[in-house]
Design an enzyme around this catalytic site. Structure first.
Site, PDB file in Angstrom:
ATOM      1  N   GLY A  68     102.910 -38.501  18.948  1.00 55.00           N
ATOM      2  CA  GLY A  68     103.407 -39.128  17.967  1.00 55.00           C
ATOM      3  C   GLY A  68     103.434 -38.811  17.323  1.00 55.00           C
ATOM      4  O   GLY A  68     104.234 -38.607  15.792  1.00 55.00           O
ATOM      5  N   PRO A  74     102.875 -30.121  11.412  1.00 55.69           N
ATOM      6  CA  PRO A  74     103.607 -28.583  10.734  1.00 55.69           C
ATOM      7  C   PRO A  74     102.259 -27.407  10.475  1.00 55.69           C
ATOM      8  O   PRO A  74     100.955 -27.725  10.095  1.00 55.69           O
ATOM      9  CB  PRO A  74     103.756 -28.715   8.968  1.00 55.69           C
ATOM     10  CG  PRO A  74     104.151 -30.192   8.559  1.00 55.69           C
ATOM     11  CD  PRO A  74     102.885 -30.919   9.868  1.00 55.69           C
ATOM     12  N   ALA A  75     102.165 -26.757  10.806  1.00 62.27           N
ATOM     13  CA  ALA A  75     101.568 -24.981  11.314  1.00 62.27           C
ATOM     14  C   ALA A  75     101.923 -24.167  10.486  1.00 62.27           C
ATOM     15  O   ALA A  75     102.796 -23.367  10.170  1.00 62.27           O
ATOM     16  CB  ALA A  75     101.386 -25.237  12.599  1.00 62.27           C
ATOM     17  N   GLY A  85      98.464 -25.667   7.825  1.00 65.14           N
ATOM     18  CA  GLY A  85      98.743 -26.069   6.993  1.00 65.14           C
ATOM     19  C   GLY A  85      97.181 -25.550   5.788  1.00 65.14           C
ATOM     20  O   GLY A  85      97.130 -24.262   6.080  1.00 65.14           O
ATOM     21  N   GLY A 123      94.792 -25.517   3.767  1.00 65.58           N
ATOM     22  CA  GLY A 123      92.499 -25.698   3.496  1.00 65.58           C
ATOM     23  C   GLY A 123      92.525 -25.765   1.507  1.00 65.58           C
ATOM     24  O   GLY A 123      92.867 -25.513   1.216  1.00 65.58           O
ATOM     25  N   TYR A 175      85.579 -33.286  -0.450  1.00 63.55           N
ATOM     26  CA  TYR A 175      85.879 -31.779  -0.916  1.00 63.55           C
ATOM     27  C   TYR A 175      85.799 -32.699  -2.252  1.00 63.55           C
ATOM     28  O   TYR A 175      86.126 -31.688  -3.396  1.00 63.55           O
ATOM     29  CB  TYR A 175      86.925 -31.213  -0.619  1.00 63.55           C
ATOM     30  CG  TYR A 175      87.133 -31.641   0.669  1.00 63.55           C
ATOM     31  CD1 TYR A 175      85.736 -31.316   1.467  1.00 63.55           C
ATOM     32  CD2 TYR A 175      88.550 -30.963   1.860  1.00 63.55           C
ATOM     33  CE1 TYR A 175      86.098 -30.716   3.185  1.00 63.55           C
ATOM     34  CE2 TYR A 175      88.336 -30.424   2.965  1.00 63.55           C
ATOM     35  CZ  TYR A 175      87.048 -29.985   3.378  1.00 63.55           C
ATOM     36  OH  TYR A 175      87.263 -29.331   4.938  1.00 63.55           O
ATOM     37  N   HIS A 226      85.178 -37.280   9.412  1.00 66.50           N
ATOM     38  CA  HIS A 226      84.668 -35.561   9.003  1.00 66.50           C
ATOM     39  C   HIS A 226      83.751 -35.173  10.180  1.00 66.50           C
ATOM     40  O   HIS A 226      83.934 -34.133  10.235  1.00 66.50           O
ATOM     41  CB  HIS A 226      84.718 -35.868   8.038  1.00 66.50           C
ATOM     42  CG  HIS A 226      84.476 -34.539   7.190  1.00 66.50           C
ATOM     43  ND1 HIS A 226      85.282 -34.526   6.198  1.00 66.50           N
ATOM     44  CD2 HIS A 226      83.842 -32.700   7.630  1.00 66.50           C
ATOM     45  CE1 HIS A 226      85.229 -32.730   5.342  1.00 66.50           C
ATOM     46  NE2 HIS A 226      85.021 -32.469   6.562  1.00 66.50           N
TER      47      HIS A 226
HETATM   48  N1  NAP Z   1      86.657 -30.489   8.468  1.00 57.22           N
HETATM   49  C1  NAP Z   1      85.437 -29.728   8.544  1.00 57.22           C
HETATM   50  O1  NAP Z   1      84.662 -29.940   9.040  1.00 57.22           O
HETATM   51  C2  NAP Z   1      85.803 -28.091   8.120  1.00 57.22           C
HETATM   52  C3  NAP Z   1      84.980 -27.647   7.695  1.00 57.22           C
HETATM   53  C4  NAP Z   1      85.186 -26.520   6.808  1.00 57.22           C
HETATM   54  C5  NAP Z   1      86.455 -26.048   6.219  1.00 57.22           C
HETATM   55  N2  NAP Z   1      87.252 -26.847   6.625  1.00 57.22           N
HETATM   56  C6  NAP Z   1      89.016 -26.643   6.296  1.00 57.22           C
HETATM   57  O2  NAP Z   1      89.279 -25.959   6.828  1.00 57.22           O
HETATM   58  C7  NAP Z   1      90.161 -24.816   5.639  1.00 57.22           C
HETATM   59  C8  NAP Z   1      89.704 -23.939   5.996  1.00 57.22           C
HETATM   60  O3  NAP Z   1      88.936 -22.692   6.340  1.00 57.22           O
HETATM   61  P1  NAP Z   1      87.281 -22.130   5.343  1.00 57.22           P
HETATM   62  O4  NAP Z   1      88.379 -22.356   3.592  1.00 57.22           O
HETATM   63  O5  NAP Z   1      86.442 -22.901   5.443  1.00 57.22           O
HETATM   64  O6  NAP Z   1      87.816 -20.923   5.639  1.00 57.22           O
HETATM   65  P2  NAP Z   1      89.186 -19.915   5.831  1.00 57.22           P
HETATM   66  O7  NAP Z   1      89.915 -20.269   5.901  1.00 57.22           O
HETATM   67  O8  NAP Z   1      89.051 -18.560   7.343  1.00 57.22           O
HETATM   68  O9  NAP Z   1      88.454 -18.821   4.641  1.00 57.22           O
HETATM   69  C9  NAP Z   1      88.928 -18.966   3.613  1.00 57.22           C
HETATM   70  C10 NAP Z   1      88.891 -17.804   2.499  1.00 57.22           C
HETATM   71  O10 NAP Z   1      89.211 -16.799   2.899  1.00 57.22           O
HETATM   72  C11 NAP Z   1      89.959 -15.935   2.041  1.00 57.22           C
HETATM   73  N3  NAP Z   1      91.213 -15.672   2.205  1.00 57.22           N
HETATM   74  C12 NAP Z   1      92.847 -16.790   2.461  1.00 57.22           C
HETATM   75  N4  NAP Z   1      93.890 -15.733   2.826  1.00 57.22           N
HETATM   76  C13 NAP Z   1      93.179 -14.911   2.509  1.00 57.22           C
HETATM   77  C14 NAP Z   1      93.894 -13.013   2.988  1.00 57.22           C
HETATM   78  N5  NAP Z   1      95.656 -13.123   3.714  1.00 57.22           N
HETATM   79  N6  NAP Z   1      93.436 -12.483   3.250  1.00 57.22           N
HETATM   80  C15 NAP Z   1      92.144 -12.479   2.860  1.00 57.22           C
HETATM   81  N7  NAP Z   1      91.417 -12.953   2.223  1.00 57.22           N
HETATM   82  C16 NAP Z   1      91.698 -14.612   2.741  1.00 57.22           C
HETATM   83  C17 NAP Z   1      90.141 -16.889   0.574  1.00 57.22           C
HETATM   84  O11 NAP Z   1      89.336 -16.155  -0.125  1.00 57.22           O
HETATM   85  P3  NAP Z   1      90.117 -15.808  -1.582  1.00 57.22           P
HETATM   86  O12 NAP Z   1      89.751 -17.479  -2.378  1.00 57.22           O
HETATM   87  O13 NAP Z   1      90.343 -15.299  -2.586  1.00 57.22           O
HETATM   88  O14 NAP Z   1      92.141 -15.701  -1.232  1.00 57.22           O
HETATM   89  C18 NAP Z   1      88.738 -17.712   1.254  1.00 57.22           C
HETATM   90  O15 NAP Z   1      87.893 -16.811   0.737  1.00 57.22           O
HETATM   91  C19 NAP Z   1      88.857 -25.488   3.899  1.00 57.22           C
HETATM   92  O16 NAP Z   1      89.841 -25.418   3.206  1.00 57.22           O
HETATM   93  C20 NAP Z   1      88.935 -26.890   4.440  1.00 57.22           C
HETATM   94  O17 NAP Z   1      89.949 -27.666   4.465  1.00 57.22           O
HETATM   95  C21 NAP Z   1      87.389 -28.253   7.428  1.00 57.22           C
END
Ligand code: NAP
Length: 274
Positions: free
Chosen positions: A8, A12-13, A15, A17, A47, A105
């Site tokens: 349901g 969008p993908a 998203g 982060g 966050y 979470h």
């Molecule tokens: N549910 C949970 O427990 C949980 C845990 C972790 C994360 N999350 C969610 O998932 C999101 C993403 O995870 P994440 O932030 O840990 O890891 P990620 O998205 O895999 O990696 C983020 C890193 O990659 C770099 N990056 C982004 N785009 C890039 C590109 N096009 N080329 C090169 N480097 C790039 C960023 O650096 P720059 O800033 O320098 O671009 C940043 O250091 C989080 O922000 C959060 O919303 C959820």
């Protein structure tokens, strides 16, 4: 952009982060993301950026009903009364009357899954969340959560990238009609981008390694990656993944990296993983 249907929910993908983004930088990145076409923003009470995310949503001028907003309840707040309060506080901070998706979470072994899932359903029934789901639930806990939920769960948000084998969680999600939202989808860059399976495909398609890895995610049914960046230009880069396709062979080569089984998010409170 792609839209993933999940019990349901229309998600969008990719998203956007937002973990680690704060204050003005967070607001302006959220507004920029929506301006260049993102329609899904992922935040969490933990966050400490929900106010900033809300400001970014309003500054973008994009109508509220066009954006899919996810927030999450921290694992210390899963006792039913606390869970409801956490959801209410998130909405106050976001400046919204509902979110599109509310997630637990992380699981908490001190609180029975059935009671926190019942509270999540209550929040949904009150109209505070359109859809509900979980995050960091291995398959055994996911099965418990699915069985306990009155409304179908839309999502399990888990760490997923080519260095981690999430086949069991993915299969369980799809069997239940749920999406798997992939966090740390690009393994925060680094060594993954230098792998031949990624780097060669990037060269062949004239794309960046990040685009190849994000394409690998969205080319799988029911997968929604949520990359994060602090750089406005990378928001555009990470969305520009719908005008090329990886071959079956390229998909297989990238998938074969999962043997590394390398997990970035593992804490003292993590559950026992599959
Ligand atoms: N549910 C949970 O427990 C949980 C845990 C972790 C994360 N999350 C969610 O998932 C999101 C993403 O995870 P994440 O932030 O840990 O890891 P990620 O998205 O895999 O990696 C983020 C890193 O990659 C770099 N990056 C982004 N785009 C890039 C590109 N096009 N080329 C090169 N480097 C790039 C960023 O650096 P720059 O800033 O320098 O671009 C940043 O250091 C989080 O922000 C959060 O919303 C959820």
């Amino acid at each position: 952009m792609k839209v993933v249907e999940a019990n349901g929910a229309r998600i969008p993908a990719p998203g956007m982060g937002t973990w680690t983004l704060r204050g003005r930088q967070c607001s302006s990145l959220v507004a920029h993301a929506l301006g260049v076409g993102y329609r899904h923003v992922d935040t969490a009470a933990a966050y400490e950026n929900e106010e900033a995310v809300g400001e970014g949503l309003r500054a973008s001028g994009v109508p509220r009903d066009e954006v899919f907003v996810t927030t999450k309840v921290w694992w210390t707040e899963l006792e039913p009364a606390r869970l409801e309060k956490s959801a209410e506080a998130s909405l106050r901070r976001l400046g919204l009357d509902h979110v599109d998706l509310l997630l637990i979470h992380w699981p908490n072994p001190q609180v029975p899954v059935a009671s926190s899932i019942a509270a999540l359903n209550k929040v949904r029934a009150r109209g505070l969340a359109r859809n509900i789901g979980v995050s960091n639930f291995p398959t055994a806990l996911l099965a418990e959560a699915i069985a306990a939920s009155e409304a179908p769960l839309a999502v399990n948000q888990v760490e997923s990238h080519p260095y981690l084998d999430q086949a069991k969680v993915y299969a369980a999600c799809r069997k239940a009609g749920m999406a798997m939202v992939a966090y740390c989808p690009i393994f925060r860059g680094g060594s993954l981008f230098a792998e031949a399976a990624v780097a060669d495909a990037a060269r062949r398609h004239g794309r960046t390694p990040a685009q190849v890895v994000l394409r690998w995610h969205v080319q799988q049914d029911g997968v929604v990656p949520i990359p994060r960046t602090t750089r406005a230009e990378r928001l555009e880069e990470n969305l520009a993944i719908f005008d090329f396709a990886l071959s079956d062979e390229e998909m297989r080569a990238i998938s074969s990296l999962t043997g590394a089984n390398d997990r970035l998010c593992d804490f003292g409170f993590s559950p026992r993983w599959d």
